[in-house]
Design a protein around this motif. Structure first.
Motif, short mmCIF file in Angstrom:
data_model
loop_
_atom_site.label_atom_id
_atom_site.label_comp_id
_atom_site.label_asym_id
_atom_site.label_seq_id
_atom_site.Cartn_x
_atom_site.Cartn_y
_atom_site.Cartn_z
N ILE A 130 0.79 -1.27 -0.05
CA ILE A 130 0.09 0.03 -0.08
C ILE A 130 0.93 1.19 -0.14
CG2 ILE A 130 -1.90 1.14 1.15
CD1 ILE A 130 -2.45 -1.50 2.58
N LEU A 131 0.77 1.94 -1.12
CA LEU A 131 1.70 3.19 -1.30
C LEU A 131 0.66 4.53 -0.92
CD1 LEU A 131 3.33 2.66 -4.56
CD2 LEU A 131 4.04 1.90 -2.39
N VAL A 132 0.94 5.16 0.04
CA VAL A 132 0.36 6.40 0.63
C VAL A 132 0.91 7.44 -0.08
CG1 VAL A 132 -0.56 7.79 2.90
CG2 VAL A 132 -0.38 5.09 2.91
N GLU A 133 -0.05 8.16 -0.89
CA GLU A 133 0.31 9.38 -1.54
C GLU A 133 1.60 9.44 -2.30
OE1 GLU A 133 -0.63 12.57 0.92
OE2 GLU A 133 -2.82 12.37 0.81
N PRO A 134 2.06 8.45 -2.99
CA PRO A 134 3.31 8.56 -3.85
C PRO A 134 3.16 9.81 -4.78
CG PRO A 134 1.86 6.83 -4.77
CD PRO A 134 1.31 7.43 -3.73
N GLU A 155 -0.28 -7.56 -5.60
CA GLU A 155 -1.44 -6.56 -5.35
C GLU A 155 -0.85 -5.24 -4.82
OE1 GLU A 155 -5.46 -6.28 -2.36
OE2 GLU A 155 -4.64 -8.15 -2.58
N LEU A 156 -1.34 -4.27 -5.47
CA LEU A 156 -0.71 -2.93 -5.17
C LEU A 156 -2.01 -2.09 -4.95
CD1 LEU A 156 1.37 -0.87 -5.01
CD2 LEU A 156 1.01 -0.26 -7.67
N ARG A 157 -1.92 -1.48 -3.76
CA ARG A 157 -2.95 -0.51 -3.39
C ARG A 157 -2.38 0.68 -3.44
NH1 ARG A 157 -7.00 -3.48 0.89
NH2 ARG A 157 -7.01 -5.47 -0.16
N MET A 158 -3.08 1.97 -3.65
CA MET A 158 -2.62 3.19 -3.52
C MET A 158 -3.60 4.31 -3.09
SD MET A 158 -0.09 3.73 -7.11
CE MET A 158 -1.16 3.23 -8.11
N VAL A 159 -2.97 5.27 -2.24
CA VAL A 159 -3.82 6.39 -1.72
C VAL A 159 -3.70 7.58 -2.14
CG1 VAL A 159 -4.66 7.57 0.66
CG2 VAL A 159 -4.33 5.04 0.64
N ASN A 160 -4.45 8.01 -3.00
CA ASN A 160 -4.23 9.58 -3.43
C ASN A 160 -3.22 9.51 -4.40
OD1 ASN A 160 -6.38 10.60 -2.48
ND2 ASN A 160 -5.52 10.90 -0.76
N PRO A 161 -2.98 8.69 -5.30
CA PRO A 161 -1.53 8.63 -6.17
C PRO A 161 -1.63 9.72 -7.24
CG PRO A 161 -2.78 6.90 -6.94
CD PRO A 161 -3.57 7.44 -5.78
N THR A 205 -5.41 -14.41 6.13
CA THR A 205 -5.88 -13.15 6.54
C THR A 205 -5.10 -12.13 5.58
OG1 THR A 205 -5.98 -13.66 8.91
CG2 THR A 205 -5.78 -11.60 8.24
N LYS A 206 -5.96 -11.07 5.06
CA LYS A 206 -5.03 -9.97 4.43
C LYS A 206 -4.15 -9.28 5.14
CE LYS A 206 -5.94 -9.24 0.73
NZ LYS A 206 -5.19 -9.57 -0.63
N VAL A 207 -2.81 -9.04 4.51
CA VAL A 207 -2.00 -8.52 5.49
C VAL A 207 -1.57 -7.24 4.48
CG1 VAL A 207 0.57 -8.45 6.25
CG2 VAL A 207 -0.87 -10.45 6.55
N GLY A 208 -1.36 -6.09 5.02
CA GLY A 208 -0.99 -4.80 4.17
C GLY A 208 0.39 -4.25 4.87
N ILE A 209 1.27 -4.19 3.89
CA ILE A 209 2.63 -3.42 4.09
C ILE A 209 2.31 -1.86 3.56
CG2 ILE A 209 4.88 -3.65 4.07
CD1 ILE A 209 3.73 -6.05 5.11
N LEU A 210 2.62 -0.97 4.50
CA LEU A 210 2.35 0.62 4.29
C LEU A 210 3.55 1.22 4.12
CD1 LEU A 210 -0.38 1.79 6.75
CD2 LEU A 210 -0.76 0.48 4.65
#
Length: 256
Positions: A12-16, A36-42, A111-116
């Protein structure tokens, strides 16, 4: 010996800030079997620079999930690990990744694991780190500690790819963070009913909730655990309400 279930791990990339960094992260992830890639406000990442840097990991860019805030990005995640190089008195302990690999391995089985990973110049903010169950750092030289975003992703994914740790006894079917945040809200309501507040000097209520976050993040909560805690909070609220009603219903003393 079990490996981490890489299909249950999300980066999980936070505001790259840089599309090229996003592409490089995708390449690093695919090299190590995490897709699996998730992004917050890219930023707009469907650009030439991102596709040039991803070099064969185009599918990760096309399949990336985008969110407007971090709570939404981790709502279905049972174990959230934040990466940081900063320490502070108000922050949770920062471990090396090897210290918590057994927990990640065990949790990832079902279980889903997220690395921020935080912003290139600033990392993760304190309020974002508070949402994490564990914090990890990457050891580097003291006089030159900063890693590029894609380098950090590569190091973490590499460690997960090589993981051969046998899972310790731990909670694997953790409740997702959306339910965990609801539980913290209920705890806050019950504590407020007991008289705990956030006055300017003490900020006591928030400090207590932070302690609960550390305990529950370290130990992990199953659905039955959360239901039990919700029940205790509801019982506190019920008894306090009955007590108030009893006081309100008392007859005033007769005039003499």
């Amino acid at each position: 010996m079990k490996k981490a279930n890489l299909s249950n791990i999300a980066i999980i990339l936070v505001e790259p800030k840089e599309p090229g960094n996003i592409g490089s992260c995708c390449r690093a992830m695919k090299n190590m079997g995490i897709t699996e890639l998730r992004m917050v406000n890219p930023p707009d990442y469907h650009v030439a620079d991102a596709f040039k840097m991803c070099y064969g990991a185009d599918d990760l860019i096309h399949n990336a999930k985008v969110y407007t805030d971090l709570p939404s990005a981790i709502a279905d995640v049972g174990y959230v690990v934040g990466t940081t190089r900063r320490k502070g008195k108000r922050r949770k302990p920062v471990y090396w990744l090897s210290d918590i690999l057994p927990d990640i391995t065990a949790c990832s089985q079902d279980t889903k694991v997220g690395i921020l990973f935080g912003r290139e110049p600033k990392g993760l903010f304190n309020e974002e780190l508070e949402l994490c169950d564990a914090l990890v750092g990457i050891p580097t030289r003291d006089d030159f500690p900063t890693l590029n975003l894609a380098q950090s992703v590569l190091v973490v994914c590499y460690e997960l790819f090589l993981s051969r740790h046998a899972p310790r006894p731990t909670v694997t079917n953790r409740i997702p963070h959306e339910q965990l945040e609801t539980l913290y809200e209920h705890l806050g309501q019950a504590l407020t009913a007991l008289g705990y507040t956030n006055d300017i000097s003490a900020n006591l209520l928030n400090r207590i909730i932070t302690v609960f976050r550390r305990i529950f993040g370290r130990a992990g909560l199953e659905h039955r655990d959360a239901q039990m805690i919700h029940g205790v909070c509801s019982q506190i609220e019920l008894k306090l309400n009955e007590l108030r009603q009893g006081i309100d219903n008392q007859s005033p003393p007769a005039d003499i």
